[in-house]
Design a protein around this motif. Sequence first.
Motif, PDB file in Angstrom:
ATOM      1  N   ARG A   1     -13.592 -11.199  -0.890  1.00 43.68           N
ATOM      2  CA  ARG A   1     -14.717 -11.679  -0.094  1.00 43.68           C
ATOM      3  C   ARG A   1     -14.625 -11.146   1.354  1.00 43.68           C
ATOM      4  O   ARG A   1     -15.596 -10.625   1.887  1.00 43.68           O
ATOM      5  CB  ARG A   1     -14.700 -13.214  -0.111  1.00 43.68           C
ATOM      6  N   GLN A   2     -13.448 -11.245   1.958  1.00 48.85           N
ATOM      7  CA  GLN A   2     -13.303 -10.757   3.341  1.00 48.85           C
ATOM      8  C   GLN A   2     -13.271  -9.232   3.394  1.00 48.85           C
ATOM      9  O   GLN A   2     -13.751  -8.637   4.362  1.00 48.85           O
ATOM     10  CB  GLN A   2     -12.045 -11.331   4.001  1.00 48.85           C
TER      11      GLN A   2
ATOM     12  N   LEU B   1     -16.742  -8.164   3.681  1.00 46.62           N
ATOM     13  CA  LEU B   1     -17.470  -8.620   4.866  1.00 46.62           C
ATOM     14  C   LEU B   1     -17.030  -7.924   6.154  1.00 46.62           C
ATOM     15  O   LEU B   1     -17.838  -7.718   7.062  1.00 46.62           O
ATOM     16  CB  LEU B   1     -17.271 -10.138   5.002  1.00 46.62           C
TER      17      LEU B   1
ATOM     18  N   HIS C   1     -14.568 -16.542   6.106  1.00 48.76           N
ATOM     19  CA  HIS C   1     -15.878 -15.978   5.779  1.00 48.76           C
ATOM     20  C   HIS C   1     -16.959 -16.555   6.700  1.00 48.76           C
ATOM     21  O   HIS C   1     -17.731 -15.829   7.329  1.00 48.76           O
ATOM     22  CB  HIS C   1     -16.195 -16.298   4.321  1.00 48.76           C
TER      23      HIS C   1
END
Length: 301
Positions: A49-50, A53, A209
């Motif tokens: 997820r990171q 991002l 996040h």
Amino acid sequence: MGEDAVKSEKHGAAAGDGGKPDNPDWTIDQGWDGYTAAEHHVWKTLFERQGKLLPGRACDEFIKGLGSLTLDADRIPDFRRLSDVLAKRTGWQVVAVPGLVPDEVFFDHLANRRFPAGQFIRRPDQLDYLEEPDVFHDVFGHVPMLMHPVFADYMQAYGVGGLRAGKLGVLANLARVYWYTVEFGLIEQDGIEQADGLRIYGSGIASSHAETLFALDDTSPNRVRFDVERVMRTRYRIDDFQETYFVIQGFDELLDLAWIDFGPIYDRVKGQREIEPGVVLATDRAITRGTGAYHHGGKRA
Ligand code: HBI
Ligand code: FE
């Protein structure tokens, strides 16, 4: 960091694994073989997820450091391998601790270029928030910047300065500098002093996040030029997004800070009022002035 709590405690709760270890330096064995498949999966979820991002949001130095670490999305990193990579680049090591360690122990590790990282990983129901630094925050958030030689020196100097500040009774002031740089710092990429030139280098943002989006894109927080005396007077939030982020222009700015004599600054700061987290002063150089909507529903105290 407990002294500064604006709301409830974040740092300062019981360690993830329970009590004080026998070791005076609080280090424990990482026990890498003991991580379960479910724990590795939590790492993978957060890492992916990171990883998606951060490009374009974290500063180039962070992205480069993260890349050179060649972490595996599928597995919680083994600190022995991580330390080999890190030691070759900047002479730092990663050692396992059960969670938060006392200030003097923490500073002593940093002063000796050892980064104490939480051994445990958060539970699947804590992906977005947890009380204590776990292996994802500590490794993903902190270690990429420790691959950067200037930043690596700053962290060591902070450990040395922390030991000294403790003796002078000004630890709370130094802790604010750490908080607003190492944990929640923003930097101007390519010397562009405008909102869309800002990037993340603080680990507390980079490992979150929601705060990655909030710190860079939200209209609520203030983004103010970093000034060490100003930051030493500024309280901070430990259990929610920051109301104000401080922006450096380059990592040389931190290094200059690292070796200055804080004594005279501490003396000046002692005589001045503390500043609440959301306040913008007339003397501040504000890059963006926040609406405060997130913390105050738009109303300023
Ligand atoms: N211990 N493991 C760990 N990680 C931290 O970031 C940490 C700590 N102990 C003390 C501390 N931070 C702060 O209170 C100091 O920076 C002041
Ligand atoms: Fe941290």
